[in-house]
Design a protein around this motif. Structure first.
Motif, short mmCIF file in Angstrom:
data_model
loop_
_atom_site.label_atom_id
_atom_site.label_comp_id
_atom_site.label_asym_id
_atom_site.label_seq_id
_atom_site.Cartn_x
_atom_site.Cartn_y
_atom_site.Cartn_z
N GLN A 242 0.80 -1.15 -0.04
CA GLN A 242 -0.17 0.03 0.13
C GLN A 242 0.82 1.34 -0.02
N HIS A 243 1.87 1.30 0.74
CA HIS A 243 3.01 2.49 0.69
C HIS A 243 3.54 2.78 -0.61
N ILE A 244 3.90 1.51 -1.22
CA ILE A 244 4.30 1.54 -2.65
C ILE A 244 3.47 2.24 -3.57
N ASN A 245 2.24 1.66 -3.54
CA ASN A 245 1.17 2.33 -4.33
C ASN A 245 0.84 3.83 -4.22
N GLU A 246 1.00 4.23 -2.84
CA GLU A 246 0.52 5.43 -2.40
C GLU A 246 1.92 6.41 -2.99
N CYS A 247 3.09 5.97 -3.11
CA CYS A 247 4.19 6.78 -3.45
C CYS A 247 4.08 6.84 -5.06
N MET A 248 3.76 5.49 -5.61
CA MET A 248 3.46 5.58 -7.00
C MET A 248 2.32 6.63 -7.73
N LEU B 266 10.39 2.62 -7.63
CA LEU B 266 8.80 1.86 -6.98
C LEU B 266 8.53 0.69 -7.49
N LYS B 267 8.74 0.43 -8.94
CA LYS B 267 8.36 -0.85 -9.68
C LYS B 267 9.30 -1.79 -9.29
N ASP B 268 10.57 -1.53 -9.11
CA ASP B 268 11.48 -2.41 -8.70
C ASP B 268 11.06 -3.18 -7.08
#
Length: 273
Positions: free
Chosen positions: A97-103, A174-176
């Motif tokens: 979820q954190h990654i998705n928010e940053c993306m 972020l994708k990585d």
């Protein structure tokens, strides 16, 4: 102005590589890179005011090509540092979820500036004088871009360009991270089966990659290009900056390019007979 700026850019690349090759934590590496970029950008600012960029083309080259390399590196590492600081320690779901928010945040910024991003990706230049010369920021002309925090050391648009370059790199980062979260045992940047074998020397590969960058045929970060090419060609170049320094000292610094040109012309000539 040209030589000092390129020397400073070489120093940036060399010292970034040194930081990447040490055994510090990702947070420590980001912190070191941020300090480095801040220091070298201050030096670049001094060089800018010492020089006289009298022609429009000189100003465009500086604000479109030189300065964004330093500032985008700073912005990128600031974003990565914040990512590591704010990353939750809980479950994979929370981390995802954190990654998705940053993306979503990075994507929103790129969408906001999609027209200018397309201008840069298409290598357009018809608005360069309006965008990349040291002129006053005019809300009627530049209102859709980020306001320069240092107007004396900016064109109206180079701050936005630096942020976009950083956002593109951050999105790939972020994708990585997302790939690694789902596949912790796999390399996120390349599928191990999608490799070729490089049969030239390491110096040859350095010459080729630098030449492609110099000609504008490879876009983005030089360090990233080497990481991708090393994986794609199954070779460990090592300290590419040192090898590039050796190439500059050679009597014929483009020996590989000469061989490639001759080989291609011979092949075409043979097939046309």
């Amino acid at each position: 102005m040209k030589n000092p700026c390129f020397d400073l850019l070489s120093e940036l690349e060399h010292r970034l590589l040194e930081i990447d090759n040490n055994n510090r934590s990702p947070i420590d590496k980001c912190s070191l890179k941020i300090t480095l970029c801040q220091d070298l950008t201050k030096t670049l600012r001094q060089l800018y005011f010492q020089a006289s960029l009298e022609t429009v083309n000189q100003q465009i080259h500086f604000f479109k090509t030189i300065k964004p390399k330093f500032v985008s590196e700073l912005h990128f590492n600031l974003e990565v540092l914040n990512y590591y600081k704010e990353r939750p320690r809980g479950s994979k779901k929370l981390k995802g979820q954190h990654i998705n928010e940053c993306m979503e945040k990075a994507s929103s910024f790129m969408i906001k500036h999609c027209e200018f991003r397309n201008y840069m990706n298409m290598q357009s230049d018809h608005l360069d004088e309006l965008y990349f010369t040291n002129r006053d920021y005019c809300p009627k002309l530049h209102g859709s871009f980020e306001y320069p925090s240092d107007p004396d050391f900016s064109s109206p648009v180079d701050p936005t360009l630096s942020c976009l370059i950083a956002a593109d790199r951050y999105m790939q980062f972020l994708k990585d991270q997302k790939f690694t979260l789902k596949n912790p045992s796999l390399d996120p940047s390349w599928d191990s089966q999608k490799t070729l074998d490089w049969h030239g020397s390491k110096t040859d590969l350095v010459e080729l990659i630098y030449a492609l960058h110099a000609a504008g045929k490879l876009k983005g970060d030089l360090k990233h290009s080497f990481l991708v090419m090393e994986k794609a060609l199954n070779v460990d170049v090592g300290n590419y900056y040192r090898l590039y320094t050796d190439i500059k000292l050679k009597k014929n610094p483009n020996s590989l390019l000469d061989v490639l040109k001759t080989s291609l012309l011979d092949k075409i000539r043979t097939e046309n007979q």
